[in-house]
Design a protein around this motif. Structure first.
Motif, PDB file in Angstrom:
ATOM      1  N   GLY A   1       0.709  -1.052  -0.200  1.00 15.04           N
ATOM      2  CA  GLY A   1       0.100   0.207  -0.205  1.00 15.04           C
ATOM      3  C   GLY A   1       0.794   1.348   0.008  1.00 15.04           C
ATOM      4  O   GLY A   1       0.552   2.301  -0.606  1.00 15.04           O
ATOM      5  N   VAL A   2       2.011   1.530   0.914  1.00 12.36           N
ATOM      6  CA  VAL A   2       2.725   2.504   0.628  1.00 12.36           C
ATOM      7  C   VAL A   2       3.451   2.515  -0.395  1.00 12.36           C
ATOM      8  O   VAL A   2       3.517   3.672  -1.064  1.00 12.36           O
ATOM      9  N   ALA A   3       3.902   1.411  -1.147  1.00 14.23           N
ATOM     10  CA  ALA A   3       4.486   1.504  -2.389  1.00 14.23           C
ATOM     11  C   ALA A   3       3.676   1.932  -3.649  1.00 14.23           C
ATOM     12  O   ALA A   3       3.995   2.707  -4.657  1.00 14.23           O
ATOM     13  N   THR A   4       2.387   1.413  -3.430  1.00 13.73           N
ATOM     14  CA  THR A   4       1.562   1.836  -4.435  1.00 13.73           C
ATOM     15  C   THR A   4       1.353   3.420  -4.382  1.00 13.73           C
ATOM     16  O   THR A   4       1.097   3.922  -5.478  1.00 13.73           O
ATOM     17  N   HIS A   5       1.049   3.854  -3.083  1.00 17.17           N
ATOM     18  CA  HIS A   5       0.781   5.473  -3.077  1.00 17.17           C
ATOM     19  C   HIS A   5       2.169   6.202  -3.571  1.00 17.17           C
ATOM     20  O   HIS A   5       2.079   7.244  -4.109  1.00 17.17           O
ATOM     21  N   LEU A   6       3.393   5.580  -3.117  1.00 19.72           N
ATOM     22  CA  LEU A   6       4.587   6.294  -3.602  1.00 19.72           C
ATOM     23  C   LEU A   6       4.924   6.369  -4.935  1.00 19.72           C
ATOM     24  O   LEU A   6       5.172   7.276  -5.794  1.00 19.72           O
ATOM     25  N   PHE A   7       4.553   5.365  -5.718  1.00 20.98           N
ATOM     26  CA  PHE A   7       4.654   5.004  -7.087  1.00 20.98           C
ATOM     27  C   PHE A   7       3.587   5.813  -8.028  1.00 20.98           C
ATOM     28  O   PHE A   7       3.745   6.544  -8.836  1.00 20.98           O
ATOM     29  N   GLY A   8       2.485   5.791  -7.327  1.00 25.34           N
ATOM     30  CA  GLY A   8       1.342   6.221  -8.133  1.00 25.34           C
ATOM     31  C   GLY A   8       1.188   7.869  -7.701  1.00 25.34           C
ATOM     32  O   GLY A   8       1.393   8.623  -8.437  1.00 25.34           O
ATOM     33  N   THR A   9       0.577   8.175  -6.442  1.00 23.73           N
ATOM     34  CA  THR A   9       0.387   9.646  -6.052  1.00 23.73           C
ATOM     35  C   THR A   9       1.581  10.429  -6.054  1.00 23.73           C
ATOM     36  O   THR A   9       1.413  11.596  -6.465  1.00 23.73           O
ATOM     37  N   ASP A  10       2.746  10.097  -5.336  1.00 24.67           N
ATOM     38  CA  ASP A  10       3.812  10.972  -5.454  1.00 24.67           C
ATOM     39  C   ASP A  10       4.772  10.812  -6.490  1.00 24.67           C
ATOM     40  O   ASP A  10       5.738  11.424  -6.795  1.00 24.67           O
ATOM     41  N   ALA A  11       4.464   9.639  -7.539  1.00 25.16           N
ATOM     42  CA  ALA A  11       5.240   9.517  -8.689  1.00 25.16           C
ATOM     43  C   ALA A  11       6.772   9.442  -8.259  1.00 25.16           C
ATOM     44  O   ALA A  11       7.580   9.906  -9.339  1.00 25.16           O
ATOM     45  N   VAL A  12       7.202   8.716  -7.363  1.00 27.66           N
ATOM     46  CA  VAL A  12       8.811   8.297  -7.148  1.00 27.66           C
ATOM     47  C   VAL A  12       9.277   7.546  -8.298  1.00 27.66           C
ATOM     48  O   VAL A  12       8.546   6.698  -8.738  1.00 27.66           O
ATOM     49  N   ALA A  13      10.355   7.584  -8.450  1.00 29.41           N
ATOM     50  CA  ALA A  13      11.179   6.609  -9.289  1.00 29.41           C
ATOM     51  C   ALA A  13      11.532   5.189  -8.954  1.00 29.41           C
ATOM     52  O   ALA A  13      11.460   4.259  -9.658  1.00 29.41           O
TER      53      ALA A  13
END
Length: 195
Positions: free
Chosen positions: A125-137
């Motif tokens: 869930g954290v990863a999905t948010h970071l990759f999706g919402t925050d668009a981290v690489a």
């Protein structure tokens, strides 16, 4: 090139580490990656895995850094859950044959079993948010490849009580699959000896 630092995206009083990262990228003229600690609201080595919400301004700071040619890779711990949190689930943790938690630090961080789907779902869930919402690489999964197989004797788990196969197949590889996909995943050290 990599830069490793920790800062609050809204903190300009500390000399603005984000400005230093952008300046370094501009002066170097090459792609730069920022390994970002302290992007979350919780103190380091406390309250894991409650990384969200991120500190105010994190998503905007990621977008700004991207505009300066900087890829962002935030830190998360991939193995520990703070036993002092109300949502800590002892049934998901590694237990010794004497039914004791395997703890990492004096702050009360407990080692989670590779078979823990609850913990894996939290990380995902954290990863999905970071990759999706925050668009981290990418995401840095602390300790995931640095900790060797730990014998888990938790009686509610349905796995072998020891051995690297459980640790790798049900843990390391599955956690990487659950977290990765939308970007890159890194960790530390190498447990290739167990592969």
């Amino acid at each position: 090139f990599w830069i490793c630092d920790g800062c609050d995206p809204g903190d300009t009083a500390r000399g603005s580490c984000l400005d230093r990262v952008k300046t370094f990228s501009n002066e170097l003229g090459l792609p730069v990656n920022f390994h970002w600690y302290a992007w979350h609201q919780i103190p380091f080595d406390h309250d894991y895995p409650a990384y969200l919400p991120a500190r105010a301004g994190f998503g905007a700071a990621v977008a700004d850094l991207k505009g300066h040619g900087v890829s962002v890779m935030p830190y998360i711990n991939a193995n520990l859950w703070d036993k002092n949190r109300s949502d800590f689930d002892r049934d998901e943790a590694v237990l010794t044959p004497a039914s004791n938690l395997v703890e990492f630090a004096a702050t009360g961080l407990a080692q989670m079993c590779p078979s823990s789907r609850t913990f894996e779902n939290r990380l995902s869930g954290v990863a999905t948010h970071l990759f999706g919402t925050d668009a981290v690489a990418g995401i840095y999964l602390d300790q995931l490849s640095a900790i060797g197989p730990i014998a888990c004797a938790n009686p509610v788990h349905h796995h072998e009580s020891d051995g690297p196969k459980t640790w790798l197949d049900d843990g390391l590889f599955r956690r990487i699959d659950a977290v990765g996909g939308a970007g890159f995943v890194t960790s530390e050290w190498a447990n290739e000896v167990f592969v």
